[in-house]
Write an enzyme that holds these catalytic residues in place. Sequence first.
Site, PDB file in Angstrom:
ATOM      1  N   TYR A  41     -16.471 -19.387  20.172  1.00  0.00           N
ATOM      2  CA  TYR A  41     -17.243 -19.571  18.594  1.00  0.00           C
ATOM      3  C   TYR A  41     -18.643 -19.017  18.668  1.00  0.00           C
ATOM      4  CZ  TYR A  41     -13.508 -23.238  18.114  1.00  0.00           C
ATOM      5  OH  TYR A  41     -12.517 -23.885  17.729  1.00  0.00           O
ATOM      6  N   PRO A 183      -7.385 -30.501   9.989  1.00  0.00           N
ATOM      7  CA  PRO A 183      -6.527 -31.702   9.313  1.00  0.00           C
ATOM      8  C   PRO A 183      -6.449 -31.510   7.735  1.00  0.00           C
ATOM      9  CG  PRO A 183      -8.490 -32.467  10.185  1.00  0.00           C
ATOM     10  CD  PRO A 183      -8.472 -30.964  10.802  1.00  0.00           C
ATOM     11  N   LEU A 184      -7.694 -30.568   7.121  1.00  0.00           N
ATOM     12  CA  LEU A 184      -7.681 -30.591   5.672  1.00  0.00           C
ATOM     13  C   LEU A 184      -7.015 -29.028   5.246  1.00  0.00           C
ATOM     14  CD1 LEU A 184     -11.362 -31.772   5.220  1.00  0.00           C
ATOM     15  CD2 LEU A 184      -9.171 -32.891   5.013  1.00  0.00           C
ATOM     16  N   GLY A 191      -8.994 -29.579  -2.384  1.00  0.00           N
ATOM     17  CA  GLY A 191      -8.584 -29.240  -3.784  1.00  0.00           C
ATOM     18  C   GLY A 191      -9.554 -28.214  -4.681  1.00  0.00           C
TER      19      GLY A 191
END
Length: 298
Positions: A41, A183-184, A191
């Site tokens: 990372y 998880p999104l 949205g």
Amino acid sequence: MSQLGLGTMTWGRDTDAATAAEQLHDLLDAGGTLLDTASTYGMGEAERIIGNLLHGTVHRSELVLCTKGGRDASRRGLLADLDGSLQRLRTDHVDLFLVACPDPATPLEETVSALRQAVTSGRARYVGLSNHPGWASARAASLLDDVGLAALEVEYSLVQRGVEREVQPAASALGAGLIAWSPLGRGVLTGKYRRTVPADSRAASPHLAGFVEPYLTERAAAVVEATATAAHGLGRTPAEVALAWVLAREAVACAIVGARTPGQLRQAIAAADLELPEEVHAALDDVSDLEVGYPERW
């Protein structure tokens, strides 16, 4: 380990040290403990930021620290990655060390021997696998019966339920906890992409657009709309509903939120107290249903 963990993939690249410190304090203030990173990372910068935070800002005992190595999962490569991570993190051990992904060039037996050495040498308290198939998880667990396979870190969301074919059943049978990354749905389930691609979003970023693109599809859009509808009915945000759905899934021990900003993290933290009604679960299960056939289902 807390139900919600903080991912650091953007630290040292899109998230600077001051913002990272604010995120970490918000996580701890909310009762969270898991900080998830990797040797790759930010080309190691994420771990350097964490190492600095552990000396003067946050006490090591407050965190469950997880890092990943092993794109070269040979014994030499894996242990070298771990030693490099410990140096950057400025600590003598991590709580959880994971193999980042399968390495076709290295026998699993060799990879597992390095994980055993990580535990027996005290450099890692627990070990596990990330992004591995179910058969590899089961085989690794059998080879690690002396030290244990503690966790399987996998992508899991309403728009990516592939782990339900074999990895989730394997985790349940083995007693390993699932750690759900993204998880999104790589941000899609918030949205934010329902109408357009925001200029400051990952999908508009030259180095992250390809990461989001697989879920900018008609099928994913239908899942996002159902999530947004459920959120409106509950008076919550789509992100909160999507996170609550993942956290309620079988074998899931924790969900990793890779927030770029403190505001994004605070929104995720708000999902910790949300218990979805059974009818909402059923509706979301139906719209995101995974096609499972032979031999998973006989």
